[in-house]
Write an enzyme that holds these catalytic residues in place. Structure first.
Site, mmCIF file in Angstrom:
data_model
loop_
_atom_site.group_PDB
_atom_site.id
_atom_site.type_symbol
_atom_site.label_atom_id
_atom_site.label_comp_id
_atom_site.label_asym_id
_atom_site.label_seq_id
_atom_site.Cartn_x
_atom_site.Cartn_y
_atom_site.Cartn_z
ATOM 1 N N GLN A 151 -9.264 17.432 141.372
ATOM 2 C CA GLN A 151 -8.998 16.933 139.911
ATOM 3 C C GLN A 151 -9.239 15.688 139.944
ATOM 4 O OE1 GLN A 151 -5.411 18.988 138.148
ATOM 5 N NE2 GLN A 151 -5.295 19.526 140.284
ATOM 6 N N VAL B 115 -10.450 11.789 140.396
ATOM 7 C CA VAL B 115 -11.785 11.027 140.051
ATOM 8 C C VAL B 115 -12.173 9.748 140.817
ATOM 9 C CG1 VAL B 115 -11.222 11.696 137.733
ATOM 10 C CG2 VAL B 115 -10.569 9.448 138.298
ATOM 11 N N HIS C 240 -12.700 16.426 136.715
ATOM 12 C CA HIS C 240 -12.372 15.583 135.928
ATOM 13 C C HIS C 240 -13.439 14.345 136.124
ATOM 14 C CE1 HIS C 240 -8.125 17.446 135.526
ATOM 15 N NE2 HIS C 240 -8.996 18.033 135.291
ATOM 16 N N THR D 265 -1.134 18.537 143.895
ATOM 17 C CA THR D 265 -1.286 18.534 142.441
ATOM 18 C C THR D 265 -0.003 19.309 141.848
ATOM 19 O OG1 THR D 265 -2.362 19.664 140.542
ATOM 20 C CG2 THR D 265 -2.573 21.062 142.540
ATOM 21 N N ASN E 182 2.634 20.511 149.047
ATOM 22 C CA ASN E 182 2.864 19.507 148.360
ATOM 23 C C ASN E 182 4.294 19.102 148.356
ATOM 24 O OD1 ASN E 182 4.117 18.200 145.531
ATOM 25 N ND2 ASN E 182 2.351 19.314 144.639
HETATM 26 P P1 NAD Z 1 -0.024 14.608 139.475
HETATM 27 O O1 NAD Z 1 -0.012 13.240 139.599
HETATM 28 O O2 NAD Z 1 0.519 15.082 138.168
HETATM 29 O O3 NAD Z 1 0.768 15.327 140.420
HETATM 30 C C1 NAD Z 1 0.637 14.978 142.026
HETATM 31 C C2 NAD Z 1 1.420 15.826 142.693
HETATM 32 O O4 NAD Z 1 1.145 15.509 144.235
HETATM 33 C C3 NAD Z 1 2.847 15.843 142.713
HETATM 34 O O5 NAD Z 1 3.428 17.500 142.357
HETATM 35 C C4 NAD Z 1 3.394 15.500 143.772
HETATM 36 O O6 NAD Z 1 4.701 16.127 144.243
HETATM 37 C C5 NAD Z 1 2.364 15.418 144.773
HETATM 38 N N1 NAD Z 1 2.432 14.509 145.908
HETATM 39 C C6 NAD Z 1 2.422 13.233 145.742
HETATM 40 N N2 NAD Z 1 2.361 12.483 146.928
HETATM 41 C C7 NAD Z 1 1.940 13.544 147.759
HETATM 42 C C8 NAD Z 1 1.575 13.747 149.152
HETATM 43 N N3 NAD Z 1 1.573 12.564 150.085
HETATM 44 N N4 NAD Z 1 1.442 14.988 149.851
HETATM 45 C C9 NAD Z 1 1.471 16.175 149.018
HETATM 46 N N5 NAD Z 1 2.028 15.893 147.686
HETATM 47 C C10 NAD Z 1 2.038 14.887 146.952
HETATM 48 O O7 NAD Z 1 -1.318 14.911 139.793
HETATM 49 P P2 NAD Z 1 -2.484 16.069 139.220
HETATM 50 O O8 NAD Z 1 -1.874 17.213 139.378
HETATM 51 O O9 NAD Z 1 -3.780 15.820 140.342
HETATM 52 O O10 NAD Z 1 -2.872 15.729 137.825
HETATM 53 C C11 NAD Z 1 -3.080 14.598 137.179
HETATM 54 C C12 NAD Z 1 -4.343 14.151 136.489
HETATM 55 O O11 NAD Z 1 -4.537 12.913 136.528
HETATM 56 C C13 NAD Z 1 -5.516 14.757 136.941
HETATM 57 O O12 NAD Z 1 -6.110 15.525 135.902
HETATM 58 C C14 NAD Z 1 -6.416 13.863 137.816
HETATM 59 O O13 NAD Z 1 -7.664 13.854 137.263
HETATM 60 C C15 NAD Z 1 -5.719 12.547 137.163
HETATM 61 N N6 NAD Z 1 -5.506 11.530 138.536
HETATM 62 C C16 NAD Z 1 -6.495 11.253 139.455
HETATM 63 C C17 NAD Z 1 -6.069 10.490 140.331
HETATM 64 C C18 NAD Z 1 -7.251 10.262 141.507
HETATM 65 O O14 NAD Z 1 -8.419 10.279 141.410
HETATM 66 N N7 NAD Z 1 -6.856 10.136 142.606
HETATM 67 C C19 NAD Z 1 -4.935 9.800 140.407
HETATM 68 C C20 NAD Z 1 -4.055 10.090 139.329
HETATM 69 C C21 NAD Z 1 -4.257 10.802 138.238
#
Ligand code: NAD
Length: 244
Positions: free
Chosen positions: A100, A102, A118, A186, A211
Protein backbone atom coordinates in the site's frame (compact mmCIF):
# COMPACT_ATOMS: atom_id res chain seq x y z
CA UNK A 1 11.41 -14.12 18.64
CA UNK A 2 10.61 -17.85 18.63
CA UNK A 3 8.84 -19.29 15.57
CA UNK A 4 7.02 -22.62 15.42
CA UNK A 5 9.22 -25.37 14.01
CA UNK A 6 6.39 -26.66 11.76
CA UNK A 7 5.93 -23.26 10.22
CA UNK A 8 9.67 -22.85 9.59
CA UNK A 9 9.81 -26.27 7.92
CA UNK A 10 6.82 -25.37 5.76
CA UNK A 11 8.52 -22.14 4.67
CA UNK A 12 11.74 -24.01 3.88
CA UNK A 13 9.81 -26.10 1.33
CA UNK A 14 9.20 -22.93 -0.74
CA UNK A 15 5.42 -22.42 -0.58
CA UNK A 16 3.37 -19.70 -2.27
CA UNK A 17 3.59 -16.71 0.06
CA UNK A 18 1.74 -13.44 -0.43
CA UNK A 19 2.89 -10.40 1.52
CA UNK A 20 0.90 -7.21 2.04
CA UNK A 21 2.83 -4.27 3.46
CA UNK A 22 1.67 -0.94 4.86
CA UNK A 23 3.20 2.24 6.20
CA UNK A 24 4.57 0.41 9.28
CA UNK A 25 7.31 -1.33 7.30
CA UNK A 26 8.68 2.04 6.16
CA UNK A 27 8.31 3.74 9.55
CA UNK A 28 11.75 2.49 10.59
CA UNK A 29 13.23 4.12 7.48
CA UNK A 30 11.82 7.43 8.72
CA UNK A 31 8.72 7.68 6.51
CA UNK A 32 5.81 8.82 8.69
CA UNK A 33 2.84 6.44 8.90
CA UNK A 34 -0.63 7.59 7.99
CA UNK A 35 -1.46 8.32 11.64
CA UNK A 36 1.76 10.34 12.03
CA UNK A 37 0.79 12.30 8.94
CA UNK A 38 -2.68 13.07 10.26
CA UNK A 39 -1.12 14.30 13.48
CA UNK A 40 0.73 16.83 11.39
CA UNK A 41 4.28 15.53 11.04
CA UNK A 42 4.01 15.82 7.28
CA UNK A 43 4.26 19.55 6.86
CA UNK A 44 1.38 20.26 9.25
CA UNK A 45 -1.20 19.26 6.68
CA UNK A 46 -3.58 16.32 6.94
CA UNK A 47 -3.61 13.98 3.92
CA UNK A 48 -7.40 13.97 4.22
CA UNK A 49 -7.32 17.62 3.14
CA UNK A 50 -4.87 17.45 0.23
CA UNK A 51 -4.86 13.88 -1.11
CA UNK A 52 -8.09 14.29 -3.05
CA UNK A 53 -9.04 15.02 -6.67
CA UNK A 54 -11.11 17.99 -5.42
CA UNK A 55 -8.08 19.55 -3.73
CA UNK A 56 -6.04 19.23 -6.94
CA UNK A 57 -8.83 20.76 -8.97
CA UNK A 58 -9.25 23.76 -6.69
CA UNK A 59 -5.57 24.37 -5.85
CA UNK A 60 -3.24 22.28 -8.05
CA UNK A 61 -0.13 24.19 -6.99
CA UNK A 62 -0.72 23.57 -3.27
CA UNK A 63 -1.26 19.86 -3.83
CA UNK A 64 1.76 19.58 -6.16
CA UNK A 65 3.99 21.42 -3.66
CA UNK A 66 2.88 19.16 -0.81
CA UNK A 67 3.73 16.07 -2.86
CA UNK A 68 7.04 17.62 -3.97
CA UNK A 69 7.90 18.04 -0.29
CA UNK A 70 6.94 14.44 0.50
CA UNK A 71 8.80 13.15 -2.58
CA UNK A 72 11.99 14.84 -1.37
CA UNK A 73 11.46 13.31 2.09
CA UNK A 74 11.12 9.85 0.59
CA UNK A 75 14.21 10.33 -1.63
CA UNK A 76 16.31 10.99 1.47
CA UNK A 77 15.49 7.71 3.20
CA UNK A 78 16.71 4.18 2.59
CA UNK A 79 15.17 0.73 2.73
CA UNK A 80 15.54 -0.87 6.18
CA UNK A 81 16.19 -4.41 7.36
CA UNK A 82 12.48 -5.25 6.91
CA UNK A 83 12.47 -4.38 3.20
CA UNK A 84 15.75 -6.28 2.79
CA UNK A 85 14.49 -9.36 4.64
CA UNK A 86 11.62 -9.61 2.13
CA UNK A 87 14.19 -9.67 -0.71
CA UNK A 88 15.87 -12.61 1.06
CA UNK A 89 12.54 -14.33 1.72
CA UNK A 90 11.78 -14.19 -2.01
CA UNK A 91 14.87 -16.37 -2.60
CA UNK A 92 13.40 -19.09 -0.36
CA UNK A 93 9.64 -19.05 -1.05
CA UNK A 94 7.50 -18.16 -4.08
CA UNK A 95 6.70 -14.65 -2.99
CA UNK A 96 4.22 -12.10 -4.32
CA UNK A 97 4.71 -8.69 -2.76
CA UNK A 98 1.78 -6.29 -2.57
CA UNK A 99 2.24 -2.87 -1.01
CA UNK A 100 0.00 0.00 0.00
CA UNK A 101 3.08 2.20 0.29
CA UNK A 102 3.87 4.80 -2.31
CA UNK A 103 7.52 5.27 -1.32
CA UNK A 104 9.15 2.77 -3.72
CA UNK A 105 11.41 1.43 -0.91
CA UNK A 106 10.70 -2.23 -1.71
CA UNK A 107 12.06 -1.78 -5.25
CA UNK A 108 15.04 0.17 -3.92
CA UNK A 109 15.81 -2.75 -1.58
CA UNK A 110 15.79 -5.11 -4.59
CA UNK A 111 12.25 -6.55 -4.70
CA UNK A 112 10.89 -7.21 -8.18
CA UNK A 113 7.36 -7.16 -9.63
CA UNK A 114 5.96 -5.29 -6.64
CA UNK A 115 2.19 -4.82 -6.87
CA UNK A 116 1.63 -1.17 -5.93
CA UNK A 117 -2.00 -0.73 -4.90
CA UNK A 118 -1.78 2.99 -4.22
CA UNK A 119 0.75 4.10 -6.84
CA UNK A 120 4.24 5.53 -6.40
CA UNK A 121 5.08 9.04 -5.26
CA UNK A 122 8.32 9.06 -7.27
CA UNK A 123 6.28 9.07 -10.49
CA UNK A 124 3.65 11.38 -11.87
CA UNK A 125 1.08 11.03 -14.62
CA UNK A 126 -0.87 13.20 -17.01
CA UNK A 127 -4.15 14.24 -15.39
CA UNK A 128 -5.91 13.75 -18.73
CA UNK A 129 -4.25 10.88 -20.60
CA UNK A 130 -2.79 8.90 -17.68
CA UNK A 131 0.65 8.76 -19.38
CA UNK A 132 3.30 8.12 -16.68
CA UNK A 133 6.52 10.07 -16.19
CA UNK A 134 9.52 9.40 -13.95
CA UNK A 135 11.08 12.75 -14.87
CA UNK A 136 9.58 16.07 -15.84
CA UNK A 137 10.40 19.72 -16.44
CA UNK A 138 9.24 21.51 -13.32
CA UNK A 139 9.79 25.11 -14.35
CA UNK A 140 6.00 25.45 -14.09
CA UNK A 141 4.04 24.26 -11.00
CA UNK A 142 2.41 21.85 -11.53
CA UNK A 143 4.36 20.84 -14.64
CA UNK A 144 2.48 20.07 -17.83
CA UNK A 145 2.50 17.06 -20.10
CA UNK A 146 4.47 18.34 -23.13
CA UNK A 147 2.20 16.32 -25.45
CA UNK A 148 -1.30 17.03 -24.09
CA UNK A 149 -0.65 20.35 -22.32
CA UNK A 150 -2.59 19.05 -19.27
CA UNK A 151 -1.25 19.22 -15.72
CA UNK A 152 0.84 16.37 -14.41
CA UNK A 153 -0.28 14.94 -11.06
CA UNK A 154 1.36 12.56 -8.59
CA UNK A 155 0.92 8.92 -9.67
CA UNK A 156 -0.80 7.97 -6.44
CA UNK A 157 -4.34 6.95 -5.56
CA UNK A 158 -6.21 9.73 -3.80
CA UNK A 159 -9.18 9.42 -1.46
CA UNK A 160 -12.36 8.74 -3.48
CA UNK A 161 -10.35 7.30 -6.38
CA UNK A 162 -10.37 3.74 -7.67
CA UNK A 163 -7.29 1.57 -7.31
CA UNK A 164 -5.52 0.59 -10.56
CA UNK A 165 -7.51 -2.41 -11.84
CA UNK A 166 -4.48 -4.46 -12.95
CA UNK A 167 -2.79 -4.14 -9.57
CA UNK A 168 -5.98 -4.88 -7.65
CA UNK A 169 -6.81 -7.97 -9.72
CA UNK A 170 -3.26 -9.28 -9.37
CA UNK A 171 -3.52 -8.73 -5.60
CA UNK A 172 -6.85 -10.56 -5.36
CA UNK A 173 -5.37 -13.50 -7.31
CA UNK A 174 -2.30 -13.61 -5.08
CA UNK A 175 -4.46 -13.54 -1.93
CA UNK A 176 -6.73 -16.30 -3.24
CA UNK A 177 -3.93 -18.60 -4.37
CA UNK A 178 -1.33 -18.37 -1.60
CA UNK A 179 -0.56 -20.89 1.13
CA UNK A 180 0.75 -18.32 3.61
CA UNK A 181 -0.29 -14.65 3.80
CA UNK A 182 1.74 -12.09 5.74
CA UNK A 183 0.10 -8.78 6.66
CA UNK A 184 2.92 -6.45 7.71
CA UNK A 185 2.77 -2.97 9.25
CA UNK A 186 -0.73 -2.11 8.12
CA UNK A 187 -3.62 -0.94 10.27
CA UNK A 188 -5.97 -3.11 8.16
CA UNK A 189 -8.43 -0.26 7.96
CA UNK A 190 -7.93 0.96 4.39
CA UNK A 191 -10.07 -0.90 1.86
CA UNK A 192 -9.92 -2.73 -0.49
CA UNK A 193 -6.39 -3.65 0.69
CA UNK A 194 -7.81 -4.75 4.05
CA UNK A 195 -9.92 -7.39 2.24
CA UNK A 196 -6.83 -9.24 1.03
CA UNK A 197 -5.97 -11.16 4.24
CA UNK A 198 -9.66 -12.03 4.62
CA UNK A 199 -9.69 -13.46 1.08
CA UNK A 200 -6.60 -15.50 1.93
CA UNK A 201 -8.24 -16.75 5.14
CA UNK A 202 -11.40 -17.76 3.28
CA UNK A 203 -9.29 -19.64 0.73
CA UNK A 204 -7.61 -21.66 3.49
CA UNK A 205 -4.23 -19.92 3.77
CA UNK A 206 -2.33 -19.53 7.02
CA UNK A 207 -2.49 -15.81 7.80
CA UNK A 208 0.10 -14.07 9.94
CA UNK A 209 0.07 -10.48 11.12
CA UNK A 210 3.24 -8.59 11.96
CA UNK A 211 2.46 -5.30 13.69
CA UNK A 212 3.48 -3.24 16.69
CA UNK A 213 -0.16 -2.88 17.76
CA UNK A 214 -3.44 -4.75 17.60
CA UNK A 215 -5.59 -4.17 14.50
CA UNK A 216 -9.11 -5.23 13.45
CA UNK A 217 -7.42 -8.19 11.72
CA UNK A 218 -5.55 -9.45 14.77
CA UNK A 219 -8.31 -11.65 16.18
CA UNK A 220 -8.98 -13.37 12.84
CA UNK A 221 -5.46 -14.54 11.97
CA UNK A 222 -3.55 -17.72 12.84
CA UNK A 223 -0.49 -15.95 14.26
CA UNK A 224 0.07 -12.40 15.56
CA UNK A 225 3.69 -11.42 15.85
CA UNK A 226 3.88 -8.21 17.87
CA UNK A 227 6.82 -5.88 17.38
CA UNK A 228 8.98 -4.16 14.83
CA UNK A 229 8.60 -5.38 11.24
CA UNK A 230 12.34 -5.11 10.57
CA UNK A 231 13.29 -7.11 13.67
CA UNK A 232 10.68 -9.83 13.17
CA UNK A 233 11.30 -10.26 9.44
CA UNK A 234 15.08 -10.41 9.93
CA UNK A 235 14.63 -12.99 12.68
CA UNK A 236 12.22 -15.01 10.51
CA UNK A 237 14.60 -15.16 7.54
CA UNK A 238 17.49 -16.08 9.85
CA UNK A 239 15.41 -18.84 11.45
CA UNK A 240 14.33 -20.27 8.07
CA UNK A 241 17.91 -20.16 6.81
CA UNK A 242 19.38 -21.88 9.87
CA UNK A 243 19.56 -25.66 9.66
CA UNK A 244 17.39 -25.77 12.79
P1 NAD B 1 -1.34 3.10 8.78
O1 NAD B 1 -0.51 4.30 9.09
O2 NAD B 1 -2.81 3.22 8.83
O3 NAD B 1 -0.91 1.94 9.78
C1 NAD B 1 0.43 1.65 10.04
C2 NAD B 1 0.46 0.39 10.87
O4 NAD B 1 1.82 0.02 11.04
C3 NAD B 1 -0.15 0.55 12.26
O5 NAD B 1 -1.04 -0.52 12.49
C4 NAD B 1 1.06 0.50 13.20
O6 NAD B 1 0.75 -0.13 14.44
C5 NAD B 1 2.04 -0.32 12.41
N1 NAD B 1 3.45 -0.03 12.65
C6 NAD B 1 4.04 1.17 12.84
N2 NAD B 1 5.37 1.04 12.96
C7 NAD B 1 5.63 -0.29 12.84
C8 NAD B 1 6.82 -1.07 12.85
N3 NAD B 1 8.02 -0.50 13.00
N4 NAD B 1 6.72 -2.40 12.71
C9 NAD B 1 5.50 -3.00 12.57
N5 NAD B 1 4.34 -2.32 12.53
C10 NAD B 1 4.41 -0.98 12.66
O7 NAD B 1 -0.84 2.57 7.36
P2 NAD B 1 -1.54 1.67 6.25
O8 NAD B 1 -2.30 0.58 6.90
O9 NAD B 1 -0.45 1.36 5.29
O10 NAD B 1 -2.61 2.62 5.54
C11 NAD B 1 -2.34 3.99 5.33
C12 NAD B 1 -2.50 4.51 3.91
O11 NAD B 1 -1.61 5.64 3.76
C13 NAD B 1 -2.09 3.56 2.82
O12 NAD B 1 -3.06 3.73 1.85
C14 NAD B 1 -0.76 4.05 2.27
O13 NAD B 1 -0.81 4.10 0.85
C15 NAD B 1 -0.61 5.45 2.74
N6 NAD B 1 0.72 5.75 3.32
C16 NAD B 1 1.88 5.33 2.70
C17 NAD B 1 3.11 5.57 3.28
C18 NAD B 1 4.37 5.10 2.59
O14 NAD B 1 4.40 4.99 1.37
N7 NAD B 1 5.44 4.79 3.34
C19 NAD B 1 3.19 6.22 4.50
C20 NAD B 1 2.00 6.65 5.11
C21 NAD B 1 0.76 6.40 4.51
Amino acid sequence: MKFEADLLNYLRRGPLVTVLTGAGISAESGVPTFRDAIQGVWHNVSPLELATPQAFQSDPKRVWDWYAYRRELVKQVEPNAGHKALVELAKIVQLTLITQNVDGLHQLAGSHDVIELHGNIRWCRCSETGERFEQWDDTETPPRNPRSGAYLRPDVVWFDERLPANALNAAYDAAKNCEIFLSIGTSSQVYPAADLPKIALAAGATVIEINKSETPLSRKVHHCWRGSASEILSALVAAISSTG
